[in-house]
Design a protein around this motif. Structure first.
Motif: not given
Length: 498
Positions: A19-30
């Protein structure tokens, strides 16, 4: 079984970290998911306490944010590539994965067929998926991949791939096995997202090697043993050491490809968000080891099992000597000996005494039972019956299957079905036991112990038939075999015996 890994802590930490990593990328993570997503038995063996479906359960905690893209290579479809652990083709496994994810409430958005070049088999599989209502996207081979970054990150490279339409913040990219094209699919999507003005990110989830334990820790050595056929080598991440002065562990392919990835990220995103391959990862497994020695011993046992498996494959003509030699070295580095596997010397001693194939099994309480070859039963079948008797508290002299019930089966095999071997295989023995259970209370009691064999360790003094190997696998028994055929005298010098 002693526990060395806190599974509940892992589920909590891992989902929070993603979740923390998702938040670092504008709410879009592959998120590239390496390894097996919901049947990671290797992890459960080397990290006692790790549940085989832990990664799936972790994803279920993110089910409202996640969608899954399953990747399969057209080349693998075309050559009917098999999953060795399950004995099914990659395309069949894609269908299995879709069903498994859907049953657990996870959203499978699409399937991506990579390295597509008009293969008829890929077209047929695509049509089958679309008939099931599953969206399919095609990605193509790019000349000079991965080094020709100017071509790759252009409209003639990633730009030719179909953009996979996704709707959720976390896109989990998984596959039936290695070499399917997961990373390329993620990077292709980043290229298309940035062209659309979406600042998406990429991260990698690999359980092994574990980045924050020592390079030569038995858990990491066991990973090298498991991937000996891929020639993966664990190594210190030099980029991480240079950037942070911190020693972490990664593996050679990620370290070797990182400069290329950096160049791609810079072309796609303007700058690379990571300073090292370790930075890209999100794995929290190392922080959840609660008894290091338990995990060390479990890993040593795994390396021994892998060694026997590679030896047997070499003798059968399906493995390579290089793999055997590599795992021999890993055994030494882990300070492990074949005799550390308690069932090995027992089975070999029984064979020496009886002059025929023998088998041994370690029960959950540490007691070792054995089986020998007789006129009625093979050693493996006798082993299973003896183990079930001990677990049920049945006197060894009592017959849970009457010899009179076995002989008609032998006659069927030899007289009518053309078999030269009258002895019952494990599957035939269990069927005979289940029939006997209808009239023999002790046979029923023995049959009820079958589930207690899961996780037990077994060793046979000869290589088994595929039928017997499959039956042990179905019962969840961890089996190893001496690398020799039944009619072979002694073992090859290659394997340090005879």
């Amino acid at each position: 079984m002693k526990i060395g890994f806190d599974n509940e802590k892992y589920l909590k930490m891992q989902s929070e970290h993603i979740r923390e990593r998702i938040s670092k990328f504008g709410n879009k993570l592959y998120l590239e998911f390496g390894g097996k997503l919901f049947d990671d038995y290797h992890a459960s063996r080397v990290l006692p306490g790790f549940e085989p479906d832990s990664k799936l359960r972790m994803l279920m905690q993110l089910s409202d944010q996640a969608e899954i893209v399953i990747v399969i290579s057209a080349a693998d479809i075309d050559k009917n590539k098999m999953r060795g652990d399950l004995g099914i083709t990659y395309d069949t496994d894609v269908l299995r994965l879709i069903d498994a994810f859907t049953e657990r409430g996870l959203y499978v958005g699409s399937v991506c067929i990579t390295r597509y070049a008009g293969q008829e088999s890929a077209d047929l599989f695509r049509q089958r998926l679309e008939n099931m209502g599953i969206r399919v996207f095609l990605h193509y081979s790019i000349p000079g991949y991965p080094s020709n970054t100017s071509l790759i990150v252009s409209d003639e490279g990633y730009g030719k791939n179909k953009y996979i339409e996704t709707t959720r913040p976390l896109v989990v990219v998984t596959a039936p096995g290695p070499g399917s094209g997961k990373m390329a699919t993620c990077l292709s999507q980043l290229y298309h997202e940035y062209k659309r003005g979406i600042c998406a990110g990429y991260a990698k989830f690999e359980t092994f090697p574990i980045w924050n334990i020592p390079l030569k820790h038995p858990v990491n050595l066991a990973y090298e043993a498991a991937t000996a056929d891929l020639n993966d080598v664990n190594m210190i991440d030099p980029f991480h050491l240079e950037a942070y002065g911190e020693t972490t562990v990664n593996y050679n392919r990620d370290v070797e490809i990182f400069p290329v990835l950096q160049a791609m990220f810079e072309k796609i995103m303007g700058k690379c968000p990571y300073k090292s391959p370790t930075d890209m990862g999100v794995n929290m497994a190392g922080k959840c080891i609660i008894d290091d020695e338990v995990c060390c011993e479990a890993s040593r046992q795994e390396i021994i099992r892998r060694y026997y498996k590679s030896c047997a494959a070499f003798v059968a003509g399906t493995g390579k000597e290089d793999e055997v030699r590599k795992i021999e070295l890993l055994l030494k580095q882990a300070h492990a000996s074949l005799e550390d596997r308690k069932v090995v010397p027992v089975s070999l001693e029984i064979e020496r005494k009886t002059g025929g194939p023998a088998a041994a099994l370690e029960l959950p309480d540490g007691k070792i039972v054995h089986g020998k070859t007789s006129d009625l039963l093979g050693a493996s079948a006798a082993l299973l019956l003896n183990a079930l008797k001990v677990l049920a508290g049945i006197n060894h002299e009592h017959h849970v299957i009457s010899p009179d019930a076995i002989r008609p089966i032998q006659e069927l095999k030899t007289r009518y079905l053309g078999s030269r071997n009258p002895r019952l295989h494990t599957d035939e023995t269990l069927i005979a036991l289940s029939v006997s259970a209808a009239s023999n209370p002790e046979a029923r009691l023995a049959l009820e112990q079958l589930r207690r064999l899961k996780g037990c360790q077994a060793h046979t003094s000869v290589m088994l038939s595929s039928v017997d190997i499959l039956e042990f696998r179905r019962l969840g028994i961890e089996l190893t075999c001496e690398p020799k055929f039944e009619n072979q005298k002694g073992n090859p010098r290659l394997f340090g015996r005879g």
